[in-house]
Design a protein around this motif. Structure first.
Motif, short mmCIF file in Angstrom:
data_model
loop_
_atom_site.label_atom_id
_atom_site.label_comp_id
_atom_site.label_asym_id
_atom_site.label_seq_id
_atom_site.Cartn_x
_atom_site.Cartn_y
_atom_site.Cartn_z
N MET A 292 0.99 -1.06 -0.29
CA MET A 292 -0.55 -0.21 0.16
C MET A 292 0.66 1.25 0.16
O MET A 292 0.97 2.00 1.06
CB MET A 292 -0.87 -0.02 1.26
CG MET A 292 -1.79 -1.43 1.37
SD MET A 292 -3.31 -1.00 2.99
CE MET A 292 -4.14 0.98 2.74
N SER A 293 2.62 1.56 -0.79
CA SER A 293 3.18 2.21 -0.52
C SER A 293 2.98 3.37 -2.28
O SER A 293 2.29 2.80 -3.07
CB SER A 293 4.28 1.51 -0.90
OG SER A 293 4.52 0.82 0.87
N THR A 294 3.65 4.78 -2.00
CA THR A 294 3.57 5.61 -3.10
C THR A 294 4.60 6.17 -2.81
O THR A 294 5.19 6.26 -1.36
CB THR A 294 2.02 6.37 -2.59
OG1 THR A 294 0.80 5.92 -2.59
CG2 THR A 294 2.08 7.07 -3.46
N VAL A 295 5.00 6.25 -4.15
CA VAL A 295 6.72 6.67 -4.45
C VAL A 295 6.14 7.90 -5.58
O VAL A 295 5.42 7.28 -6.11
CB VAL A 295 7.63 5.50 -5.11
CG1 VAL A 295 8.23 4.80 -3.50
CG2 VAL A 295 7.29 5.02 -6.01
N ILE A 296 7.05 8.85 -5.06
CA ILE A 296 6.78 9.70 -6.59
C ILE A 296 8.42 9.99 -7.07
O ILE A 296 9.16 10.51 -6.41
CB ILE A 296 7.15 11.29 -5.25
CG1 ILE A 296 5.43 10.72 -4.29
CG2 ILE A 296 7.10 12.48 -6.38
CD1 ILE A 296 5.33 12.29 -3.50
#
Length: 483
Positions: A292-296
């Motif tokens: 459930m991770s978000t990277v930019i």
């Protein structure tokens, strides 16, 4: 030069070739290299952030590593929108590439945290008790200084008002004993040189640690009281606080014991570490696990084989960031900036979010801001089976003119697959002159609650330049409601 003895001061005169000028005496000391062992964190080393009284975030922060609180309960982890796992042993957050632990979760969470907090306090005492090599250096004002390995001690606070350099080898240890707090001014950085590693840098602080906005910090903070990070500050290290930790849109990356190849990653933790390290060309080498991770992906950075991100994970591409498939740079740019040859060109300020699905597939694309879809060497942008492309409310997607010239094998600029592919228009869709969209399952492939402006021209199936507009799989014009 041989036969010099460590600890003895020597003086030298140096005469340069082809000159009559002679140097002044040098004043250097040959010393035995200084070595101290790292502080043993014990179970506290399992956490990127560990706190006794609470961890708060103003979203969105990105934390690579586990977080934990104890003895206070999980209610003291605020701003994370935690989702408790089915085992009830931990929770997850889209802001945490790892797990969140609290003593009110199922066993063995409470006992593990009790051990971790005890080890954190022991590590603080250990760091504070090491014999100092340097005392009161620069009166605690480290601004602009370069420090080498060793144990440093100050009876006051430490100030960082301009960039500080820590120079040492991969196994060199730095321990900073600070009787008061640490204050790092906005926009400043701690920079590691010579191979020094954040896992071997320990900041033992008796009072508040204040890392202000837009800064970068390196090392493990052992705080007697609170640790506060300003907006958009980042740290490669750990925040281990005996009171609270407060975050505001921060990036925290726990240092790994064995550093991965940062240009080729297999986990979200490695991907985030590569981004923090400033790697600008990164390949996802194999499938990333469900999460459930978000990277930019920032401007100037390329991510390759992005579809391997794993179910539930998200990648947000800022304008100026690039998504490619495979090696090289020929006809493989899915997303790029406004001046690129990408299938999707992002204008300044736009973002493009990709959500992973199972089996190395993409579940959805979301455009915010303004973008333009174009053919890349006659290749369309494809919304594949079971994928959704959403033009968010307030966003604008422009469809450029087609460039292909083979009438027998007409290509769209944007193609929506017949097997549950979907184009969702919540913002504005502009078909520019000469553009074409294929909805291969007809009207089932589009959902329109926004605005569609069709300026593609007049359909004429007899010439390729007249095959324009919104068409089905048989190149027949589709009457979409709302145009």
């Amino acid at each position: 030069m041989t036969e010099l003895v460590n600890g003895i001061k020597y003086y030298f005169k140096v005469s340069a070739v082809n000159t009559v000028t002679e140097s002044a005496y040098s004043n250097g000391v040959s010393e035995t290299p200084y070595r101290t062992k790292p502080v043993n964190l014990g179970a506290a080393g399992n956490y990127a952030i560990l706190s006794k009284t609470g961890i708060s975030t103003v979203p969105n922060s990105v934390i690579t590593g586990n977080i934990g609180v104890s003895p206070i309960s999980s209610t003291a982890m605020t701003g994370f929108s935690l989702s408790v796992d089915a085992t009830n042993e931990f929770s997850r957050s889209t802001q945490v590439v790892g797990k969140a632990y609290a003593p009110d979760y199922a066993s063995p969470a409470a006992s593990n945290l009790t051990t971790a907090v005890s080890n954190m306090q022991t590590a603080y005492t250990d760091a504070a008790g090491r014999a100092a090599k340097y005392t009161e250096l620069y009166k605690g004002d480290l601004s602009g200084q370069t420090l080498t390995a060793g144990v440093y001690k100050w009876g006051n606070g430490v100030l960082i008002n301009s960039d500080v350099y820590l120079n040492g080898g991969a196994n060199d240890v730095f321990i900073f004993q600070i009787a008061k707090g640490i204050t790092q001014a906005s926009g400043t950085k701690i920079i590691l040189t010579g191979g020094a590693q954040a896992k071997n840098i320990f900041w033992q602080s008796s009072e508040t640690v204040s890392i202000r906005a837009n800064t970068h910090f390196e090392g493990i903070i052992l705080g007697k009281t609170n640790i506060a990070l300003g907006a958009n500050a980042s740290i490669n290290g750990r925040l281990l606080a005996q009171t609270a930790v407060t975050l505001i849109k921060n990036t925290v990356v726990a240092p790994s014991e064995s550093a991965p190849s940062l240009s080729s990653v297999t986990t979200m933790e490695q991907l985030q570490a590569a981004l923090v390290a400033g790697v600008t060309d990164i390949t996802i080498a194999s499938s990333i696990p469900t999460g459930m991770s978000t990277v930019i992906i920032p401007s100037g950075t390329t991510l390759r084989d992005y579809w391997k991100i794993g179910f539930g994970n998200k990648i947000v591409v800022n304008s100026g960031g690039n998504l490619r498939w495979g090696a090289g740079t020929i006809n493989n740019l899915l997303v790029g900036d406004a001046s690129s040859s990408a299938n999707l060109k992002l204008a300044t300020g736009a973002t493009f979010t990709i959500t992973g699905n199972v089996n190395d597939e993409i579940a959805s694309y979301v455009l915010n801001g303004t973008g333009e879809v174009k053919q890349q060497n006659d290749i369309p942008f494809v919304v594949a089976a079971n994928q959704t492309f959403t033009i968010a409310t307030g966003a604008t997607l422009n469809i450029a003119a087609a460039t292909d010239t083979d009438h027998a094998n007409v290509q769209p600029v944007l193609s929506v697959d017949a097997s549950a592919g979907k184009l969702v228009v919540n913002g504005t869709l502009n078909l520019l002159k000469g553009s074409r969209i294929f909805l291969n399952n007809g009207l089932s492939g589009i959902e329109n609650t926004g605005i569609i402006n069709n300026n593609a021209g007049i359909y004429d199936g007899s010439v390729i330049t007249g095959m324009v507009g919104i068409l089905d799989a048989y190149h027949i014009v589709i009457d979409v409601s709302g145009i």
